[in-house]
Design an enzyme around this catalytic site. Structure first.
Site, PDB file in Angstrom:
ATOM      1  N   LYS A  13       4.009  -4.653 -11.706  1.00 15.90           N
ATOM      2  CA  LYS A  13       3.460  -3.333 -12.767  1.00 15.90           C
ATOM      3  C   LYS A  13       3.770  -3.733 -14.029  1.00 15.90           C
ATOM      4  O   LYS A  13       3.102  -3.913 -15.034  1.00 15.90           O
ATOM      5  CB  LYS A  13       3.374  -1.877 -12.317  1.00 15.90           C
ATOM      6  CG  LYS A  13       2.718  -1.820 -11.094  1.00 15.90           C
ATOM      7  CD  LYS A  13       2.367  -0.282 -10.742  1.00 15.90           C
ATOM      8  CE  LYS A  13       1.573  -0.054  -9.725  1.00 15.90           C
ATOM      9  NZ  LYS A  13       1.840   1.117  -8.953  1.00 15.90           N
ATOM     10  N   LYS A  24      -3.005  -8.979  -2.101  1.00 20.20           N
ATOM     11  CA  LYS A  24      -3.782  -7.465  -1.568  1.00 20.20           C
ATOM     12  C   LYS A  24      -5.127  -7.105  -2.208  1.00 20.20           C
ATOM     13  O   LYS A  24      -5.048  -7.289  -3.641  1.00 20.20           O
ATOM     14  CB  LYS A  24      -2.622  -6.484  -1.327  1.00 20.20           C
ATOM     15  CG  LYS A  24      -2.436  -5.732  -2.554  1.00 20.20           C
ATOM     16  CD  LYS A  24      -1.716  -4.238  -2.373  1.00 20.20           C
ATOM     17  CE  LYS A  24      -1.705  -3.808  -3.723  1.00 20.20           C
ATOM     18  NZ  LYS A  24      -1.075  -2.202  -4.058  1.00 20.20           N
ATOM     19  N   LYS A  69      -7.287  -1.961  -6.399  1.00 25.71           N
ATOM     20  CA  LYS A  69      -8.283  -1.143  -7.193  1.00 25.71           C
ATOM     21  C   LYS A  69      -8.403  -1.787  -8.568  1.00 25.71           C
ATOM     22  O   LYS A  69      -9.202  -1.551  -9.110  1.00 25.71           O
ATOM     23  CB  LYS A  69      -7.594   0.441  -7.348  1.00 25.71           C
ATOM     24  CG  LYS A  69      -7.533   1.206  -6.380  1.00 25.71           C
ATOM     25  CD  LYS A  69      -6.949   2.534  -6.922  1.00 25.71           C
ATOM     26  CE  LYS A  69      -6.032   3.054  -5.776  1.00 25.71           C
ATOM     27  NZ  LYS A  69      -5.083   4.140  -6.268  1.00 25.71           N
TER      28      LYS A  69
HETATM   29  P1  TYM Z   1      -1.818   3.818  -4.006  1.00 28.17           P
HETATM   30  O1  TYM Z   1      -2.586   4.520  -4.792  1.00 28.17           O
HETATM   31  O2  TYM Z   1      -1.678   2.257  -4.682  1.00 28.17           O
HETATM   32  O3  TYM Z   1      -2.358   3.305  -2.503  1.00 28.17           O
HETATM   33  C1  TYM Z   1      -2.795   4.414  -1.773  1.00 28.17           C
HETATM   34  C2  TYM Z   1      -2.471   3.767  -0.301  1.00 28.17           C
HETATM   35  O4  TYM Z   1      -3.562   2.928   0.024  1.00 28.17           O
HETATM   36  C3  TYM Z   1      -2.629   1.745   0.670  1.00 28.17           C
HETATM   37  N1  TYM Z   1      -2.963   0.660   0.366  1.00 28.17           N
HETATM   38  C4  TYM Z   1      -3.465  -0.383   0.945  1.00 28.17           C
HETATM   39  N2  TYM Z   1      -3.308  -0.578   2.348  1.00 28.17           N
HETATM   40  C5  TYM Z   1      -3.834  -1.698   2.792  1.00 28.17           C
HETATM   41  N3  TYM Z   1      -4.272  -2.655   2.156  1.00 28.17           N
HETATM   42  C6  TYM Z   1      -4.592  -2.832   1.159  1.00 28.17           C
HETATM   43  N4  TYM Z   1      -5.033  -3.785   0.321  1.00 28.17           N
HETATM   44  C7  TYM Z   1      -4.073  -1.524   0.167  1.00 28.17           C
HETATM   45  N5  TYM Z   1      -3.948  -1.003  -1.159  1.00 28.17           N
HETATM   46  C8  TYM Z   1      -3.335  -0.036  -1.189  1.00 28.17           C
HETATM   47  C9  TYM Z   1      -1.385   1.891  -0.133  1.00 28.17           C
HETATM   48  O5  TYM Z   1       0.004   1.521   0.745  1.00 28.17           O
HETATM   49  C10 TYM Z   1      -1.131   3.391  -0.021  1.00 28.17           C
HETATM   50  O6  TYM Z   1      -0.838   3.947   1.206  1.00 28.17           O
HETATM   51  N6  TYM Z   1       2.949   5.309  -4.625  1.00 28.17           N
HETATM   52  C11 TYM Z   1       1.569   5.462  -3.970  1.00 28.17           C
HETATM   53  C12 TYM Z   1       1.242   6.767  -3.912  1.00 28.17           C
HETATM   54  C13 TYM Z   1       2.139   7.921  -3.701  1.00 28.17           C
HETATM   55  C14 TYM Z   1       2.594   8.108  -2.313  1.00 28.17           C
HETATM   56  C15 TYM Z   1       3.304   9.180  -2.687  1.00 28.17           C
HETATM   57  C16 TYM Z   1       2.251   7.643  -1.122  1.00 28.17           C
HETATM   58  C17 TYM Z   1       2.565   8.712  -4.617  1.00 28.17           C
HETATM   59  N7  TYM Z   1       3.515   9.674  -3.700  1.00 28.17           N
HETATM   60  C18 TYM Z   1       4.028   9.802  -1.454  1.00 28.17           C
HETATM   61  C19 TYM Z   1       3.031   8.284  -0.054  1.00 28.17           C
HETATM   62  C20 TYM Z   1       4.065   9.500  -0.412  1.00 28.17           C
HETATM   63  C21 TYM Z   1       0.505   4.440  -4.666  1.00 28.17           C
HETATM   64  O7  TYM Z   1       0.512   4.220  -5.701  1.00 28.17           O
HETATM   65  O8  TYM Z   1      -0.288   4.223  -3.583  1.00 28.17           O
END
Ligand code: TYM
Length: 332
Positions: A113, A195, A198
């Site tokens: 990032k 991957k 978004k």
């Molecule tokens: P974020 O918003 O980037 O993604 C949310 C969830 O989607 C999953 N994900 C994917 N899984 C498979 N293939 C992909 N291409 C893919 N892109 C995203 C991520 O692994 C995630 O599960 N830090 C976290 C948000 C967060 C969180 C938490 C999660 C904040 N606090 C506490 C769990 C517990 C994040 O940025 O996810």
């Protein structure tokens, strides 16, 4: 024994993707009966990058609408906005004091990032995993269903929790990551070695959950494959086809072997068309519910307000216990 607790969340930055759905939300929906589930919209985490305030508020409601449209029942699950449960930030400060710079320095997402946002490497981006640890530990979550990219954040969460417990006695449950075997990492359609994200700049790389059927078909038609023209799972040598097989298999509930058999003797054209059809069929009802909900902001408000109340109740208990243990005076 009571139900085990689950917590997970998604940032309110950008439109959600098929990766978010298959890697996270689809698993959450399956878990809602068996566990006591807390699903939040990680709007505080979204502040680590610059946002237009109105857009951020809108995105938070869109994520909430996607949760519900995907089948998360607000009666069964506690669905809430992270920013509305103060206990997260209270615990965050405390845990910051029990996390080492060296540990945070090793986080690969921070490195990625910072490279992406070289003009805004703020300390929130650096301490992001500590807020995530607070999100999880403040509910004493047993399980955290996420995609593969969050594994390292789960490991640091466990380390912080173990450290705290070692100093102050049993306080936090040590959470486990729940990462599906398939779909833990849905890859880009144009670059299947990275991957699906978004924030991708090439929109053909990503299927967004609100893409129109025409866009979904177009994007899948253009998806990068290889010259073998044989639907065979081989992540290393055939990353594009293997990724499409994963998408197809997860939606249809089929193993990679079954997908291979189904498309034996068929070329990529057929396979891509069929994949597009199952994605469209899956997303169409979700989108209908999604747009209905967005037109009903009162309903959304009801969901996040009652979610915050429920979440607060549980989280405050744990924060009070932590305050007590570290030597703060609690106002009764
Ligand atoms: P974020 O918003 O980037 O993604 C949310 C969830 O989607 C999953 N994900 C994917 N899984 C498979 N293939 C992909 N291409 C893919 N892109 C995203 C991520 O692994 C995630 O599960 N830090 C976290 C948000 C967060 C969180 C938490 C999660 C904040 N606090 C506490 C769990 C517990 C994040 O940025 O996810």
């Amino acid at each position: 024994m009571g139900k085990k607790t689950i917590l997970s969340g998604i940032q309110a930055t950008g439109n959600l993707t098929l990766g978010n759905y298959l890697g996270a939300i689809q698993n959450w929906v399956k878990m809602q009966d068996e566990y006591d589930c807390y699903y939040m919209i990680a709007d505080l985490h979204s502040l680590t990058v610059r946002n237009d305030p109105e857009v951020l508020r809108k995105r938070a409601m869109q994520v909430l609408a996607i949760y519900v449209a995907s089948g998360l029942d607000p009666e069964k699950n506690t669905i809430f906005l992270q920013s509305q449960v103060d206990a997260h930030v209270k615990l965050n400060w405390i845990l910051n004091c029990y996390t080492y710079m060296g540990e945070l320095n090793r986080m690969t997402q921070f490195k990625d990032k910072s490279a992406k946002h070289a003009d805004n490497i703020n300390s929130g981006l650096f301490t992001y995993p500590v807020l995530m640890a607070s999100d999880i530990l403040v509910y004493n979550a047993d399980l955290v269903p996420v995609g593969e990219d969050q594994r390292q954040h789960l490991e640091i969460t466990r380390d912080i929790a173990e450290r705290f417990n070692a100093i102050y006695g049993q306080t936090f449950v040590i959470p486990e990551a729940f990462i599906g075997e398939q779909g833990a990492r849905i890859m880009g359609l144009q670059d299947p070695t990275a991957k699906m994200s978004k924030s991708a700049t090439n929109l053909n790389d990503v299927i967004f959950l609100n893409d129109s059927p025409e866009d979904i078909r177009k994007k899948l038609k253009k998806a990068v494959t290889d010259s073998e023209n044989c639907v065979r799972y081989d992540k290393e040598n055939k990353p594009g086809v293997s990724n499409l097989m994963t998408i197809y298999g997860l939606i249809e509930g089929k193993s990679m072997d079954e997908v291979e058999k189904e498309f034996e003797g068929k070329g990529y054209g057929d396979f891509k068309n069929k994949t597009a059809e199952v994605v469209v069929k899956k997303l169409q009802p979700l989108q209908e519910k999604y747009y209905d909900l967005l037109e009903n902001p009162e309903k959304l408000k009801e969901i996040y307000e009652s979610g915050a109340k429920k979440a607060q109740k549980k989280a405050n208990k744990i924060v009070n216990e932590v305050y007590q243990k570290v030597g703060l005076i609690i106002n009764s």
